[in-house]
Design an enzyme around this catalytic site. Structure first.
Site, short mmCIF file in Angstrom:
data_model
loop_
_atom_site.label_atom_id
_atom_site.label_comp_id
_atom_site.label_asym_id
_atom_site.label_seq_id
_atom_site.Cartn_x
_atom_site.Cartn_y
_atom_site.Cartn_z
N LYS A 24 0.87 -1.17 0.00
CA LYS A 24 0.00 0.00 0.00
C LYS A 24 0.91 1.23 0.00
CE LYS A 24 -0.63 0.06 4.97
NZ LYS A 24 -1.49 -0.53 5.99
N ASP A 133 5.04 -2.96 -17.86
CA ASP A 133 3.69 -2.81 -17.31
C ASP A 133 3.20 -1.38 -17.52
OD1 ASP A 133 2.09 -3.22 -14.02
OD2 ASP A 133 1.36 -3.51 -16.06
N LYS A 135 0.93 1.39 -18.31
CA LYS A 135 -0.52 1.55 -18.43
C LYS A 135 -0.90 2.87 -17.75
CE LYS A 135 -1.10 -1.36 -14.34
NZ LYS A 135 -1.58 -2.65 -13.84
N ASN A 138 -0.06 3.86 -14.24
CA ASN A 138 1.35 4.01 -13.87
C ASN A 138 1.96 5.29 -14.41
OD1 ASN A 138 1.32 1.63 -12.51
ND2 ASN A 138 2.10 0.41 -14.21
C1 82B Z 1 -3.47 8.70 -7.29
N1 82B Z 1 -3.02 9.93 -6.65
C2 82B Z 1 -3.82 11.03 -6.48
C3 82B Z 1 -3.06 11.97 -5.88
BR1 82B Z 1 -3.66 13.67 -5.43
C4 82B Z 1 -1.79 11.49 -5.65
C5 82B Z 1 -1.80 10.20 -6.14
C6 82B Z 1 -0.67 9.27 -6.12
O1 82B Z 1 -0.87 8.09 -6.24
N2 82B Z 1 0.58 9.83 -5.94
C7 82B Z 1 1.77 9.12 -5.86
N3 82B Z 1 2.95 9.77 -5.73
N4 82B Z 1 3.97 8.87 -5.69
C8 82B Z 1 3.41 7.64 -5.80
C9 82B Z 1 2.07 7.76 -5.91
C10 82B Z 1 1.46 6.44 -6.05
N5 82B Z 1 2.61 5.51 -6.10
C11 82B Z 1 2.47 4.19 -6.44
O2 82B Z 1 3.45 3.45 -6.47
N6 82B Z 1 1.21 3.75 -6.75
C12 82B Z 1 1.03 2.39 -7.27
C13 82B Z 1 -0.15 2.43 -8.21
N7 82B Z 1 -0.19 1.22 -9.06
C14 82B Z 1 -0.92 1.49 -10.30
C15 82B Z 1 -1.49 0.16 -10.71
C16 82B Z 1 -1.43 -0.73 -9.52
C17 82B Z 1 -0.84 0.08 -8.37
C18 82B Z 1 0.82 1.42 -6.13
C19 82B Z 1 1.64 0.29 -6.07
C20 82B Z 1 1.45 -0.63 -5.07
C21 82B Z 1 0.44 -0.45 -4.12
C22 82B Z 1 -0.38 0.71 -4.19
C23 82B Z 1 -0.20 1.63 -5.21
C24 82B Z 1 3.85 6.25 -5.85
C25 82B Z 1 4.90 5.73 -5.00
C26 82B Z 1 5.13 5.89 -6.41
#
Ligand code: 82B
Length: 347
Positions: A24, A133, A135, A138
């Site tokens: 998560k 991957d 998409k 990502n």
């Molecule tokens: C969606 N969102 C809306 C706002 Br406002 C910020 C975000 C956000 O996700 N910001 C964000 N900053 N940095 C990251 C993220 C999300 N994030 C992620 O790595 N998110 C991925 C999202 N993947 C896309 C397909 C399957 C999972 C994730 C991987 C594993 C578990 C949960 C999430 C990082 C760390 C790199």
């Protein structure tokens, strides 16, 4: 709020911004600088035999230093968990950004974003990695709407280079190349081109080229290589999409041809390029800010930074201070983090 001892005094955890299979992602504050970060938390038990993927993702992220790839600041490993402290993208998913106003982007805006994806993937491939991957979920945006690629857990660096074949089927079928869903041997670089073709189609059209609720029909559509070409697509964009969504990977456009394609360069002075950033740049203001807190000479701090495996709190603090400076903000380290900071200084 679950407290993780390993993060105490270093990061303040906030809301969960994503949850996937065995991981998560939570929003957090880096206490020393007050900067927001995203912490990907994985517990080793539910990781099971996926554990090697974490090592692979950490190794890849440590190597990949690019303005359109989410930066890894720190890795903390305990007996039960992995914590990956990663750059926070406050703009959310690129496709949510499209979704709100209209369902598709203009050719000019699509080109702006797509050039950034191509730059990141060309850089990735130049270092022998394939993402595998790619998409919409990502592809994120930071606060200045710069595009950032995430999720390198599936990325592969085949031992004998990018041109050697991979076999493992991975990624989501909707964006997967025909050879991948057929379970054939494939080249990571070629499947990434296909997925980028699907991304470009989605940017320009606002929907997917191959989509179906039943997996069989979806496969049939992908293997047919047939998709609609809406009236608003320019002939140049049609030609580019066709070149990327070639069923036969040998007929598919290569990343180098893509960087120079007329649709990509239209309106820009130069083809897509990337800077080979092997290390992070030395900044004296940041180093002197850190040495004031740490009581160490800036040159010693820099030496330790470069020598370290670049995933400790000192590295995270340096990179986050550098980011603050690049945004014209003040360089400050909160005294409360001084103790944690100092302990690593002696390290
Ligand atoms: C969606 N969102 C809306 C706002 Br406002 C910020 C975000 C956000 O996700 N910001 C964000 N900053 N940095 C990251 C993220 C999300 N994030 C992620 O790595 N998110 C991925 C999202 N993947 C896309 C397909 C399957 C999972 C994730 C991987 C594993 C578990 C949960 C999430 C990082 C760390 C790199």
């Amino acid at each position: 709020m679950v407290r993780y001892i390993a993060l105490k005094g270093l990061y303040d955890l906030e809301k969960t911004i994503g949850s996937g299979g065995f991981a998560k992602v939570k929003l957090a504050t880096h206490i020393a600088t007050g900067e927001k970060v995203a912490i990907k938390i994985m517990d080793k038990i539910s990781l099971g035999d996926d554990l090697p993927r974490v090592k692979l993702e950490v190794q890849a992220l440590k190597t990949l230093l690019h303005q359109h790839i989410c930066r890894l600041y720190q890795v903390i490993e305990t007996d039960s968990h992995y914590f990956m402290v990663i750059e926070y993208c406050s703009g959310g998913e690129l496709f949510d950004h499209i979704g709100i106003e209209k369902n598709r982007l203009s050719e000019t805006e699509s080109r702006k974003f797509f050039r950034q994806i191509v730059s990141a993937v060309a850089y990735l491939h130049s270092l022998g990695y394939a993402h595998r991957d790619l998409k919409p979920e990502n592809v994120l945006l930071d606060r200045e709407e710069n595009l950032k690629l995430i999720d390198f857990g599936l990325c592969a660096k085949p031992k004998n280079g990018i041109d050697s074949h991979l076999q493992t089927s991975c990624g989501s079928p909707t964006y997967a190349a025909p050879e991948l869903i057929l379970g054939k041997k494939y080249l990571g670089s070629e499947v990434d081109i296909w997925s980028m073709g699907v991304l470009l189609y989605a940017l320009l059209c606002g929907f997917l080229p191959f989509d179906d609720n039943s997996i069989e029909n979806l496969y049939r559509k992908i293997l047919s290589g047939k998709y609609d070409e809406p009236s608003w697509l320019s002939s140049s964009s049609k030609r580019l999409i066709r070149a990327m969504l070639q069923i036969d990977p040998k007929k598919r456009i290569t990343i180098q041809e893509l960087c120079n394609h007329p649709w990509i360069t239209a309106g820009f002075l130069n083809p897509v390029s990337f800077v080979h950033k092997t290390n992070f740049e030395k900044d004296d203001d940041v180093l002197s800010t850190m040495s004031a807190i740490c009581g160490e000479h800036a040159s010693d701090i820099w030496r330790k930074l470069v020598k370290s495996d670049r995933t400790d709190y000192r590295t995270a603090t340096y990179l986050l201070l550098l980011d603050r400076k690049l945004r014209g903000l003040s360089l400050r380290i909160s005294p409360s983090a001084k103790s944690h900071f100092k302990s690593e200084c002696e390290g």
